[in-house]
Scaffold this active site. Structure first.
Site, PDB file in Angstrom:
ATOM      1  N   LYS A 197       0.854  -1.196   0.000  1.00 28.96           N
ATOM      2  CA  LYS A 197       0.000   0.000   0.000  1.00 28.96           C
ATOM      3  C   LYS A 197       0.887   1.242   0.000  1.00 28.96           C
ATOM      4  O   LYS A 197       1.458   1.629   1.009  1.00 28.96           O
ATOM      5  CB  LYS A 197      -0.938   0.049   1.211  1.00 28.96           C
ATOM      6  N   GLY A 229       2.191   4.561  13.610  1.00 25.49           N
ATOM      7  CA  GLY A 229       2.749   3.272  14.038  1.00 25.49           C
ATOM      8  C   GLY A 229       2.116   2.773  15.321  1.00 25.49           C
ATOM      9  O   GLY A 229       1.818   1.573  15.465  1.00 25.49           O
ATOM     10  N   GLY A 242       6.404   5.057   8.440  1.00 25.48           N
ATOM     11  CA  GLY A 242       5.637   6.297   8.449  1.00 25.48           C
ATOM     12  C   GLY A 242       5.782   6.985   9.786  1.00 25.48           C
ATOM     13  O   GLY A 242       6.763   6.773  10.516  1.00 25.48           O
ATOM     14  N   THR A 270       5.366   8.138  13.663  1.00 25.23           N
ATOM     15  CA  THR A 270       5.317   7.388  14.918  1.00 25.23           C
ATOM     16  C   THR A 270       3.881   7.233  15.408  1.00 25.23           C
ATOM     17  O   THR A 270       3.476   6.142  15.840  1.00 25.23           O
ATOM     18  CB  THR A 270       6.212   8.078  15.964  1.00 25.23           C
ATOM     19  N   GLU A 318       9.030   1.235  11.029  1.00 21.92           N
ATOM     20  CA  GLU A 318      10.137   2.183  10.812  1.00 21.92           C
ATOM     21  C   GLU A 318       9.517   3.558  10.905  1.00 21.92           C
ATOM     22  O   GLU A 318       8.746   3.952  10.036  1.00 21.92           O
ATOM     23  CB  GLU A 318      10.776   1.972   9.444  1.00 21.92           C
ATOM     24  N   CYS A 377      13.699  10.425   7.153  1.00 22.74           N
ATOM     25  CA  CYS A 377      13.607  10.018   8.560  1.00 22.74           C
ATOM     26  C   CYS A 377      14.965  10.057   9.233  1.00 22.74           C
ATOM     27  O   CYS A 377      15.047  10.189  10.450  1.00 22.74           O
ATOM     28  CB  CYS A 377      13.019   8.615   8.641  1.00 22.74           C
ATOM     29  N   GLU A 426       9.961  16.078  15.223  1.00 22.98           N
ATOM     30  CA  GLU A 426      10.403  15.842  13.841  1.00 22.98           C
ATOM     31  C   GLU A 426       9.722  16.866  12.934  1.00 22.98           C
ATOM     32  O   GLU A 426       8.494  16.932  12.869  1.00 22.98           O
ATOM     33  CB  GLU A 426      10.016  14.427  13.410  1.00 22.98           C
TER      34      GLU A 426
HETATM   35  P1  NAD Z   1       2.083   8.437   7.510  1.00 21.95           P
HETATM   36  O1  NAD Z   1       2.201   7.705   8.790  1.00 21.95           O
HETATM   37  O2  NAD Z   1       1.105   9.542   7.409  1.00 21.95           O
HETATM   38  O3  NAD Z   1       1.717   7.435   6.316  1.00 21.95           O
HETATM   39  C1  NAD Z   1       2.518   6.341   5.954  1.00 21.95           C
HETATM   40  C2  NAD Z   1       1.676   5.302   5.239  1.00 21.95           C
HETATM   41  O4  NAD Z   1       0.723   4.781   6.156  1.00 21.95           O
HETATM   42  C3  NAD Z   1       0.871   5.841   4.068  1.00 21.95           C
HETATM   43  O5  NAD Z   1       0.833   4.844   3.052  1.00 21.95           O
HETATM   44  C4  NAD Z   1      -0.490   6.050   4.685  1.00 21.95           C
HETATM   45  O6  NAD Z   1      -1.543   6.004   3.736  1.00 21.95           O
HETATM   46  C5  NAD Z   1      -0.574   4.861   5.619  1.00 21.95           C
HETATM   47  N1  NAD Z   1      -1.489   4.991   6.747  1.00 21.95           N
HETATM   48  C6  NAD Z   1      -1.899   6.116   7.379  1.00 21.95           C
HETATM   49  N2  NAD Z   1      -2.761   5.809   8.366  1.00 21.95           N
HETATM   50  C7  NAD Z   1      -2.890   4.461   8.373  1.00 21.95           C
HETATM   51  C8  NAD Z   1      -3.636   3.540   9.156  1.00 21.95           C
HETATM   52  N3  NAD Z   1      -4.417   3.942  10.152  1.00 21.95           N
HETATM   53  N4  NAD Z   1      -3.525   2.236   8.881  1.00 21.95           N
HETATM   54  C9  NAD Z   1      -2.719   1.805   7.901  1.00 21.95           C
HETATM   55  N5  NAD Z   1      -2.009   2.619   7.099  1.00 21.95           N
HETATM   56  C10 NAD Z   1      -2.087   3.935   7.338  1.00 21.95           C
HETATM   57  O7  NAD Z   1       3.574   8.934   7.181  1.00 21.95           O
HETATM   58  P2  NAD Z   1       4.064   9.832   5.969  1.00 21.95           P
HETATM   59  O8  NAD Z   1       3.672  11.254   6.254  1.00 21.95           O
HETATM   60  O9  NAD Z   1       3.662   9.213   4.667  1.00 21.95           O
HETATM   61  O10 NAD Z   1       5.642   9.657   6.068  1.00 21.95           O
HETATM   62  C11 NAD Z   1       6.473  10.490   6.816  1.00 21.95           C
HETATM   63  C12 NAD Z   1       6.899   9.800   8.101  1.00 21.95           C
HETATM   64  O11 NAD Z   1       7.535   8.566   7.803  1.00 21.95           O
HETATM   65  C13 NAD Z   1       7.905  10.593   8.915  1.00 21.95           C
HETATM   66  O12 NAD Z   1       7.554  10.550  10.269  1.00 21.95           O
HETATM   67  C14 NAD Z   1       9.203   9.840   8.715  1.00 21.95           C
HETATM   68  O13 NAD Z   1      10.155   9.988   9.722  1.00 21.95           O
HETATM   69  C15 NAD Z   1       8.721   8.443   8.567  1.00 21.95           C
HETATM   70  N6  NAD Z   1       9.716   7.640   7.863  1.00 21.95           N
HETATM   71  C16 NAD Z   1      10.450   6.721   8.570  1.00 21.95           C
HETATM   72  C17 NAD Z   1      11.414   5.960   7.924  1.00 21.95           C
HETATM   73  C18 NAD Z   1      12.224   4.940   8.664  1.00 21.95           C
HETATM   74  O14 NAD Z   1      12.808   4.080   8.026  1.00 21.95           O
HETATM   75  N7  NAD Z   1      12.296   4.980   9.987  1.00 21.95           N
HETATM   76  C19 NAD Z   1      11.634   6.126   6.562  1.00 21.95           C
HETATM   77  C20 NAD Z   1      10.863   7.084   5.900  1.00 21.95           C
HETATM   78  C21 NAD Z   1       9.901   7.818   6.548  1.00 21.95           C
END
Ligand code: NAD
Length: 486
Positions: free
Chosen positions: A183, A241, A236, A238, A258, A292, A388
């Site tokens: 996804k 997560g 995505g 925290t 992650e 990240c 962040e």
């Molecule tokens: P996000 O959490 O908004 O979304 C990430 C993904 O999760 C998207 O595909 C989104 O549609 C999906 N999602 C959202 N809510 C969900 C739910 N309730 N159930 C299942 N899926 C859901 O994050 P973002 O804004 O897309 O990404 C930025 C974040 O990602 C930053 O915090 C960044 O630090 C983190 N990140 C971490 C790493 C790592 O390896 N640690 C790498 C890249 C990005």
């Protein structure tokens, strides 16, 4: 700011469900906007709950039938090698798609596609080199711990590295014999769909390949709450997560997360300052800070603080912000207007908290450009040091002693990445061992290496991507005992 060229772009993309292209059952689509221009780029089918249910059924049937998990590990490796080769053959198409869809400078996008192919090559080789143990138990017989594929794998990726982070999940999941439901983020689904086509062409069984763009709050939530899902790998925010852990708990899905970061770059007065000043601006501003692993907190020893700040500001000012399709560009636009606004809001917060803008980033358009900002007069307890920002904003904080630097680096809810710049070997050992973070580099600005484990401590996550550690994450251990007595 220059607009992107008018390269033709595929006008629409379908979902991939059970290996077949389909529009969504509701007919709903997502209009993608090009970050460099703010204009319509293409339209992508947006999955609804019926589509996600179909993907879950195909993946479950595939796992039960076992077409892919019963394919020998060596043959799975060959298929993944074909994926790597196809990515290399189509690297320019993938790179342009990432540049136009996510705003990455074209040079970065080419690097990312090459790195994505490296990931498939690595896990192609890993497929038949990940095995269990023969255990010397007390009972008379043979005790064997084997590794089995974990099952239907829900792979959820963010928008900041849409292709590369997808490959970190897809390649080990497939290497271990699992069907996948990928996804992508709604802002950046195109390269994940292109990857789905490559997987099918390389020979992954159709029902094992599902690429399902759609809103996280609806179909994402549906995916991670479904009892047919055995493994969730999420990258995505925290806060998202935490929700995933809660929603998936009743199903006992294996979860890897992650998450966010607020990584420290510690510069000691015995470092090669010239090298540190040249390398560190991109350790926070690369991908316009949407990384990240961004070293967004610089901790600099007081004796070299002024010199470092002056050099860092000068180098940051020189970074070329512009049209991501231009070969000279180092920093492209941010992914969306909303994401840029978050950084602008944090700059206001920094002003209110009493920080000084040693370099003040400027927003420009069309598109969502924001040049780097460097904050001084910052304390580690300010919001700009603790939260962040996920944009081109660096905070520089002075320290006096090694212990103080370690304490400040650890005074964060996050623990993802970081760097230590020093010429003292003993200090590099002491500090890297003391900082509570999953990845840390000495005299290097890079965090990720395909062959090495990657992931976070504390609120930065659970589990490890990349390296052989990722193969553990996509398998279950089964212990089998054969009695000598027949
Ligand atoms: P996000 O959490 O908004 O979304 C990430 C993904 O999760 C998207 O595909 C989104 O549609 C999906 N999602 C959202 N809510 C969900 C739910 N309730 N159930 C299942 N899926 C859901 O994050 P973002 O804004 O897309 O990404 C930025 C974040 O990602 C930053 O915090 C960044 O630090 C983190 N990140 C971490 C790493 C790592 O390896 N640690 C790498 C890249 C990005």
């Amino acid at each position: 700011m220059g607009a992107s060229t008018s390269d033709t772009f595929q006008s629409s993309f379908d979902l991939i469900i059970g290996g077949e292209h389909r529009s969504s059952s509701s007919g709903s689509t997502i209009d993608l906007i090009e970050p460099a221009t703010g204009e319509f780029l293409t339209s992508v089918s947006q999955a609804d709950t019926e589509d996600m249910d179909a993907a879950l059924s195909f993946a479950t049937q595939e796992f039960e039938r076992g077409t892919w998990r019963r394919t020998s590990a060596t043959e799975r490796g060959r298929v993944l090698l074909r994926v790597a080769n196809l990515l290399r053959e189509r690297s320019e198409a993938f790179a342009v798609a990432e540049t136009r869809g996510a705003g990455h400078p074209i040079g970065n996008s080419r690097w990312e596609v090459n790195a994505a192919a490296d990931v498939f090559e690595y896990f192609a080789g890993a497929a038949n080199k990940h095995y269990g143990d023969v255990i010397p138990v007390q009972d008379a017989g043979l005790d064997v711990a084997t590794r089995e594929p974990v099952g239907v794998s829900a792979l959820i990726v963010p928008w900041n590295f849409p292709l590369l982070i997808a490959t970190w999940k897809v390649a080990p999941a497939l290497a271990c014999g699992n069907p996948i439901i990928l996804k992508p983020a709604s802002l950046t689904p195109v390269t994940a769909l292109m990857l789905g086509d490559v997987l099918l062409e390389a020979g992954v069984p159709p029902h094992a390949v599902n690429v399902v763009p759609g809103p996280g709050r609806s179909v994402g939530q549906q995916l991670i709450s479904d009892p047919r899902v055995n493994k969730i790998s999420f990258t995505g925010e925290t806060v998202t997560g935490v929700g995933i852990l809660q929603s998936s708990a009743p199903n006992f899905a294996r979860v890897s997360l992650e998450l966010g970061g607020k990584s420290a770059c510690i510069v000691f007065d015995d470092a090669d300052l010239e090298r540190a000043i040249a390398a560190t601006p991109l350790s926070v501003f690369d991908n316009t800070g949407q990384d990240c692993c961004a070293r967004s907190r610089f901790l600099v020893q007081r004796g070299v603080y002024d010199e470092f700040v002056a050099g860092f500001v000068e180098e940051s000012r020189k970074l070329v912000v512009g049209d991501p399709l231009s070969e000279d560009t180092q920093l492209g636009p941010m992914v969306s207007s909303a994401q840029r606004q978050v950084s602008l809001d944090y700059l206001d917060i920094a002003d209110t908290e009493g920080a000084t803008r040693a370099l003040s980033g400027e927003a420009s358009g069309p598109g969502w450009y924001l040049s780097p900002s460097v904050l001084t007069d910052v304390r580690n307890d300010m919001r700009v040091s603790q939260e962040e920002i996920f944009g081109p904003v660096a905070a520089i904080i002075p320290f006096d002693t090694e212990d103080e630097a370690i304490e400040m680096a650890n005074d964060s809810r996050y623990g993802l990445s970081g760097s230590v710049w020093t010429g003292n070997l003993g200090r590099s050992i002491r500090v890297t061992r003391a900082v509570r973070t999953g990845v840390i580099s000495v005299n290097s600005a890079r965090s990720v290496r395909t062959e090495a484990p990657f992931g976070g401590f504390k609120a930065s996550g659970i589990g490890r991507a990349l390296g052989m550690a990722a193969m553990d994450d996509y398998t279950e251990v089964k212990n089998i005992f054969f009695s000598e007595e027949v």
